[in-house]
Write an enzyme that holds these catalytic residues in place. Sequence first.
Site, mmCIF file in Angstrom:
data_model
loop_
_atom_site.group_PDB
_atom_site.id
_atom_site.type_symbol
_atom_site.label_atom_id
_atom_site.label_comp_id
_atom_site.label_asym_id
_atom_site.label_seq_id
_atom_site.Cartn_x
_atom_site.Cartn_y
_atom_site.Cartn_z
ATOM 1 N N ALA A 26 0.458 -1.377 0.331
ATOM 2 C CA ALA A 26 -0.030 0.041 0.129
ATOM 3 C C ALA A 26 0.746 1.471 -0.314
ATOM 4 O O ALA A 26 0.154 2.228 0.332
ATOM 5 C CB ALA A 26 -1.259 -0.012 1.012
ATOM 6 N N SER A 27 2.066 0.919 -0.268
ATOM 7 C CA SER A 27 2.619 2.127 -0.841
ATOM 8 C C SER A 27 3.136 3.204 0.569
ATOM 9 O O SER A 27 3.435 2.469 1.866
ATOM 10 C CB SER A 27 2.659 2.695 -1.957
ATOM 11 O OG SER A 27 2.770 2.372 -2.687
ATOM 12 N N HIS A 28 2.902 4.371 0.319
ATOM 13 C CA HIS A 28 3.093 5.115 2.272
ATOM 14 C C HIS A 28 1.743 5.540 2.479
ATOM 15 O O HIS A 28 1.598 5.846 3.850
ATOM 16 C CB HIS A 28 3.876 6.833 1.558
ATOM 17 C CG HIS A 28 2.579 7.416 0.255
ATOM 18 N ND1 HIS A 28 2.961 7.809 -0.538
ATOM 19 C CD2 HIS A 28 1.761 8.064 1.188
ATOM 20 C CE1 HIS A 28 1.807 7.914 -1.369
ATOM 21 N NE2 HIS A 28 1.226 8.663 -0.445
#
Length: 246
Positions: free
Chosen positions: A104-106
Amino acid sequence: MKTLMVTISGVHGIFGAGLDAATIVRFAGAYGTWTRRRAEAAGRRPLVVVGRDARVTGDVCARLVTATLQSVGCDVLDAGLATTPTVEMGVVLEHGSGGIILSASHNPAQWNALKLLNETGEFLDPDQAREVIALADEEADTVSYDRLGSYEARDLIDAHIDAILNLDFIDRDAIARRGFRVAVDGINSVGAIALPRLLDRLGVTDVTVLNGEPNGLFAHNPEPLPAHLTGILDEVRTSGADLGLV
C-alpha cells in the site's frame, strides 16, 4: 467504516475493513484468469511473479493470492519480501506473464493493496485494468486438478541488484573508492532489506540503518513528508552522512 478502492491502479483497502480474504481471492482470481487467457492465446504457460512489502498483513495476503493464482492455472514465483521495482524486474527477468505487488506504498500500516502488472513488468493500462475489474464480477474460472499452477519461492533482490550493477553508467569501483557514508531509514519494511544489500554490492561499507527490522510496525508514518523524516534528517546531520535514503 469499510474502505475499499478499486481503480485502474489496483485494489486498495484497510485490511479487515473492506479488504478481506474474499475480496483478495476475488480480484486475484480475476487477474489470474485474465493473465492465463492472455498467455495461452500467445502459446505460453502463464507465470505470475508475486512480491510484498513487510506489512503485518502481507504474509496472509500473499498466501491468499498465490494459492488463488494456482487455482486458476497460473504458475507462481513468490519473491517474498521484495521492492516494487524488484517485482517489476522479476517479470522481465523471468519472462513472466504478469505480476502482483502486495503493497500500500506510503499508506498507514492498516492498509494493503494488490498492484497488478502485465507481461512487460509495467502497471496495467486503463483498458487492461477495466478487463480485470469486469472479470471480478464473474464466477471464478478455477481449473481442474491436473491443470493447477506450480509454486516456487525465490528471492529476486540480488537478481535486481545484478541488473543495476550491469548498467553501463554504474561505476562500482569509483563508488567504493569514494568511501561514502550513507544513512538509511528502512521504515520497518523492505527498504531495510534491499537498500543495505544494494549499498554493500556498490562497495559502500559505512551504512547506518534506522528502523531496520522488517516487521511492518512502522516507526513513523511512511508517507515521505517533512514531519515524518525528522529521524533520518537528524542522523544525516549528526553523523555527517553524504546521503540519506528513506
